[in-house]
Design an enzyme around this catalytic site. Sequence first.
Site, PDB file in Angstrom:
ATOM      1  N   ASP A  13      20.949  59.527  47.109  1.00 45.26           N
ATOM      2  CA  ASP A  13      20.527  59.136  48.456  1.00 45.26           C
ATOM      3  C   ASP A  13      19.011  59.041  48.615  1.00 45.26           C
ATOM      4  OD1 ASP A  13      23.225  59.168  49.094  1.00 45.26           O
ATOM      5  OD2 ASP A  13      23.157  61.233  49.831  1.00 45.26           O
ATOM      6  N   ALA A  39      29.130  56.519  45.727  1.00 42.00           N
ATOM      7  CA  ALA A  39      27.814  56.026  46.122  1.00 42.00           C
ATOM      8  C   ALA A  39      27.889  55.383  47.502  1.00 42.00           C
ATOM      9  CB  ALA A  39      27.330  54.995  45.109  1.00 42.00           C
ATOM     10  N   GLY A  40      26.797  55.488  48.224  1.00 42.88           N
ATOM     11  CA  GLY A  40      26.661  54.775  49.499  1.00 42.88           C
ATOM     12  C   GLY A  40      25.230  54.298  49.560  1.00 42.88           C
ATOM     13  N   THR A 128      33.089  63.893  46.793  1.00 44.51           N
ATOM     14  CA  THR A 128      33.323  62.945  47.888  1.00 44.51           C
ATOM     15  C   THR A 128      34.827  62.706  48.088  1.00 44.51           C
ATOM     16  OG1 THR A 128      33.144  61.124  46.313  1.00 44.51           O
ATOM     17  CG2 THR A 128      31.127  61.744  47.498  1.00 44.51           C
ATOM     18  N   ARG A 142      41.461  58.493  27.490  1.00 41.32           N
ATOM     19  CA  ARG A 142      42.026  57.233  26.995  1.00 41.32           C
ATOM     20  C   ARG A 142      43.375  56.879  27.617  1.00 41.32           C
ATOM     21  NH1 ARG A 142      40.706  59.440  21.221  1.00 41.32           N
ATOM     22  NH2 ARG A 142      41.496  61.207  22.416  1.00 41.32           N
ATOM     23  N   THR A 299      28.420  57.934  52.590  1.00 38.10           N
ATOM     24  CA  THR A 299      29.822  57.787  52.198  1.00 38.10           C
ATOM     25  C   THR A 299      30.726  58.723  52.990  1.00 38.10           C
ATOM     26  OG1 THR A 299      29.195  57.065  50.002  1.00 38.10           O
ATOM     27  CG2 THR A 299      31.407  57.954  50.213  1.00 38.10           C
ATOM     28  N   ARG A 302      28.709  63.624  55.741  1.00 36.88           N
ATOM     29  CA  ARG A 302      28.399  65.060  55.743  1.00 36.88           C
ATOM     30  C   ARG A 302      26.897  65.254  55.944  1.00 36.88           C
ATOM     31  NH1 ARG A 302      30.773  66.964  50.068  1.00 36.88           N
ATOM     32  NH2 ARG A 302      30.005  64.900  49.529  1.00 36.88           N
TER      33      ARG A 302
HETATM   34  P1  GDP Z   1      20.850  55.525  48.290  1.00 42.36           P
HETATM   35  O1  GDP Z   1      22.195  56.085  48.056  1.00 42.36           O
HETATM   36  O2  GDP Z   1      19.836  56.027  47.305  1.00 42.36           O
HETATM   37  O3  GDP Z   1      20.844  54.020  48.365  1.00 42.36           O
HETATM   38  O4  GDP Z   1      20.376  56.068  49.714  1.00 42.36           O
HETATM   39  P2  GDP Z   1      21.289  56.157  51.056  1.00 42.36           P
HETATM   40  O5  GDP Z   1      21.451  54.807  51.605  1.00 42.36           O
HETATM   41  O6  GDP Z   1      22.498  56.964  50.822  1.00 42.36           O
HETATM   42  O7  GDP Z   1      20.360  57.060  51.959  1.00 42.36           O
HETATM   43  C1  GDP Z   1      19.068  56.677  52.297  1.00 42.36           C
HETATM   44  C2  GDP Z   1      18.953  56.645  53.819  1.00 42.36           C
HETATM   45  O8  GDP Z   1      17.590  56.584  54.191  1.00 42.36           O
HETATM   46  C3  GDP Z   1      19.566  55.416  54.452  1.00 42.36           C
HETATM   47  O9  GDP Z   1      19.991  55.748  55.733  1.00 42.36           O
HETATM   48  C4  GDP Z   1      18.412  54.438  54.503  1.00 42.36           C
HETATM   49  O10 GDP Z   1      18.561  53.467  55.526  1.00 42.36           O
HETATM   50  C5  GDP Z   1      17.274  55.348  54.809  1.00 42.36           C
HETATM   51  N1  GDP Z   1      15.964  54.995  54.252  1.00 42.36           N
HETATM   52  C6  GDP Z   1      15.669  54.378  53.084  1.00 42.36           C
HETATM   53  N2  GDP Z   1      14.330  54.352  52.900  1.00 42.36           N
HETATM   54  C7  GDP Z   1      13.789  54.986  53.960  1.00 42.36           C
HETATM   55  C8  GDP Z   1      12.440  55.303  54.353  1.00 42.36           C
HETATM   56  O11 GDP Z   1      11.465  55.023  53.660  1.00 42.36           O
HETATM   57  N3  GDP Z   1      12.285  55.969  55.523  1.00 42.36           N
HETATM   58  C9  GDP Z   1      13.336  56.320  56.316  1.00 42.36           C
HETATM   59  N4  GDP Z   1      13.097  56.961  57.438  1.00 42.36           N
HETATM   60  N5  GDP Z   1      14.608  56.039  55.976  1.00 42.36           N
HETATM   61  C10 GDP Z   1      14.820  55.388  54.827  1.00 42.36           C
HETATM   62  P1  IMO Z   2      24.345  57.639  45.932  1.00 47.59           P
HETATM   63  O1  IMO Z   2      24.521  56.542  44.904  1.00 47.59           O
HETATM   64  C1  IMO Z   2      24.582  61.847  46.947  1.00 47.59           C
HETATM   65  C2  IMO Z   2      27.697  64.203  44.957  1.00 47.59           C
HETATM   66  C3  IMO Z   2      28.799  64.732  45.841  1.00 47.59           C
HETATM   67  C4  IMO Z   2      29.113  66.020  45.110  1.00 47.59           C
HETATM   68  C5  IMO Z   2      28.969  65.627  43.645  1.00 47.59           C
HETATM   69  C6  IMO Z   2      30.271  65.287  42.962  1.00 47.59           C
HETATM   70  O2  IMO Z   2      24.648  57.196  47.317  1.00 47.59           O
HETATM   71  O3  IMO Z   2      23.023  58.288  45.779  1.00 47.59           O
HETATM   72  P2  IMO Z   2      31.881  63.164  43.144  1.00 47.59           P
HETATM   73  O4  IMO Z   2      32.597  62.577  44.296  1.00 47.59           O
HETATM   74  O5  IMO Z   2      30.904  62.241  42.479  1.00 47.59           O
HETATM   75  O6  IMO Z   2      32.785  63.810  42.138  1.00 47.59           O
HETATM   76  O7  IMO Z   2      31.026  64.389  43.764  1.00 47.59           O
HETATM   77  O8  IMO Z   2      28.117  64.507  43.631  1.00 47.59           O
HETATM   78  N1  IMO Z   2      27.473  62.740  45.032  1.00 47.59           N
HETATM   79  C7  IMO Z   2      26.450  62.171  45.675  1.00 47.59           C
HETATM   80  N2  IMO Z   2      25.482  62.719  46.445  1.00 47.59           N
HETATM   81  N3  IMO Z   2      24.593  60.524  46.716  1.00 47.59           N
HETATM   82  C8  IMO Z   2      25.526  59.968  45.932  1.00 47.59           C
HETATM   83  O9  IMO Z   2      25.514  58.662  45.573  1.00 47.59           O
HETATM   84  C9  IMO Z   2      26.555  60.787  45.405  1.00 47.59           C
HETATM   85  N4  IMO Z   2      27.634  60.582  44.638  1.00 47.59           N
HETATM   86  C10 IMO Z   2      28.179  61.778  44.412  1.00 47.59           C
HETATM   87  O10 IMO Z   2      28.351  64.955  47.138  1.00 47.59           O
HETATM   88  O11 IMO Z   2      28.139  66.978  45.386  1.00 47.59           O
HETATM   89 MG    MG Z   3      23.662  57.163  49.112  1.00 46.94          MG
END
Ligand code: GDP
Ligand code: IMO
Ligand code: MG
Length: 423
Positions: A13, A39-40, A128, A142, A299, A302
Amino acid sequence: MAVIAIVGSQWGDEGKGKIIDTLAEKADIVVRFSGGDNAGHTVINPYGEFRLHLIPSGIFYPQTTCIIGSGVVVNPAILLQEITEIQAYDVDVSRLILSDRAHLIMPYHILLDKAEEKRRGQAMIGTTCRGIGPAFADKAARIGIRAGDLLDDNSFYHHLKSVLDIKNEILTKIYNIAPVSLEKTYEQYRDYGKQLAPIIQETSTILHKGLANNDSILLEGAQGALLDLDFGTYPYVTSSSPLAGAGAVGSGLGPKEINHVIGVFKAYNTRVGEGPMPTELKGEFGDLMREKGHEYGATTARPRRCGWFDAVAARFSIQLNSCDATALTHLDVLDSLSTIKICTSYQVNREILNYFPSKASLLKQCQPIYEELPGWQTSTRNIHSFQQLPAKALAYIARLEELSGCPIKFISTGPRREQVIRR
Ligand code: GDP
Ligand code: IMO
Ligand code: MG
């Protein structure tokens, strides 16, 4: 042209989706190479606001081919739903391709993920519950079912039957859960197969053709280095590798094809799920950071645990990824603070640690040693050049570079595509 891997460098994230959406402007191909719909990736651009779980974040550019690579585990229902959702915003998805080698998340994976978490009780990982761990386990054992398997009804049926024979024993006898129906699952996945058939292809060939054509290729990481199956805070990790090295394996490129690695970091730390995080702020201040940064999972919704930037962990993930440069996101979230802390080492009893321990139990005992810097207390949100950043923000950035040992080349000051400073 270059092959650039863009990878999460903390606990996920970090803002990978945003950075990829920005950099994909000049990309010919974007490949998601690991993880699944755990992932989200949030993207906010002129098309709207999106949380992508499987589709690469480069989908919004008309020239970009987007590949879901062999290293991704795919829930076909989620993928089809995501395609429909973004099509509703007039996004052209005709350049989306799914690797025939990508393993599928099946209904029993999700049931087992939930049942295993429940059984762990206090020792839960906080997954997740998307079936990620069980799907990767079957891949290694496998007995996985791959996207390409959906293209042959007869062999798919027999494969599914043999796997369900085992899974249903486990579901019913160990977890006391109703069995998964062979006929229903077969029909459902056959239907998914029909819908996805036009996009299921051998994707490594496409990438090697791209290389020969001098295409610009972005490898999109999911999760973050500290969730890596080998080097993360095991067992509080995910079940695949988010590292740049996995970008080669999970796409079908050779390791020497990756020319450049960009590690994405938040200007502080967050974590969702269980497991140690030395700089976590548990009280009011952590809550304040969460509200300022809207730190709720993309995602699972939480609340994310928040804390100060951890330079020990940062150095480790920069090494693991061979980062050439980093992108620092969420600088704006620190805008109003009067002081900002950076963890420079850990203390356990009387011992100082300058490395990230391999044992989660030891990391849990680590007390962060902080250095304190003055905050800039002014908005950075609409600043578009590096020189215009407040002097104290520049000092914070310089200190992070010094401590982590890698130049910060991109600074993100808000969630939108245009809120980024390139140095
Ligand atoms: P990712 O999984 O690494 O793509 O990140 P996520 O989308 O899960 O979480 C990042 C969150 O921060 C999202 O709500 C984005 O819209 C937001 N975001 C990304 N870059 C910035 C930033 O520079 N500043 C702020 N305030 N929010 C950001
Ligand atoms: P993005 O790509 C943040 C975390 C879960 C949990 C652990 C294992 O958005 O950065 P899983 O469902 O993979 O078996 O869960 O990994 N987790 C993430 N935390 N961002 C993610 O993806 C994550 N993908 C899994 O919260 O702690
Ligand atoms: Mg994310």
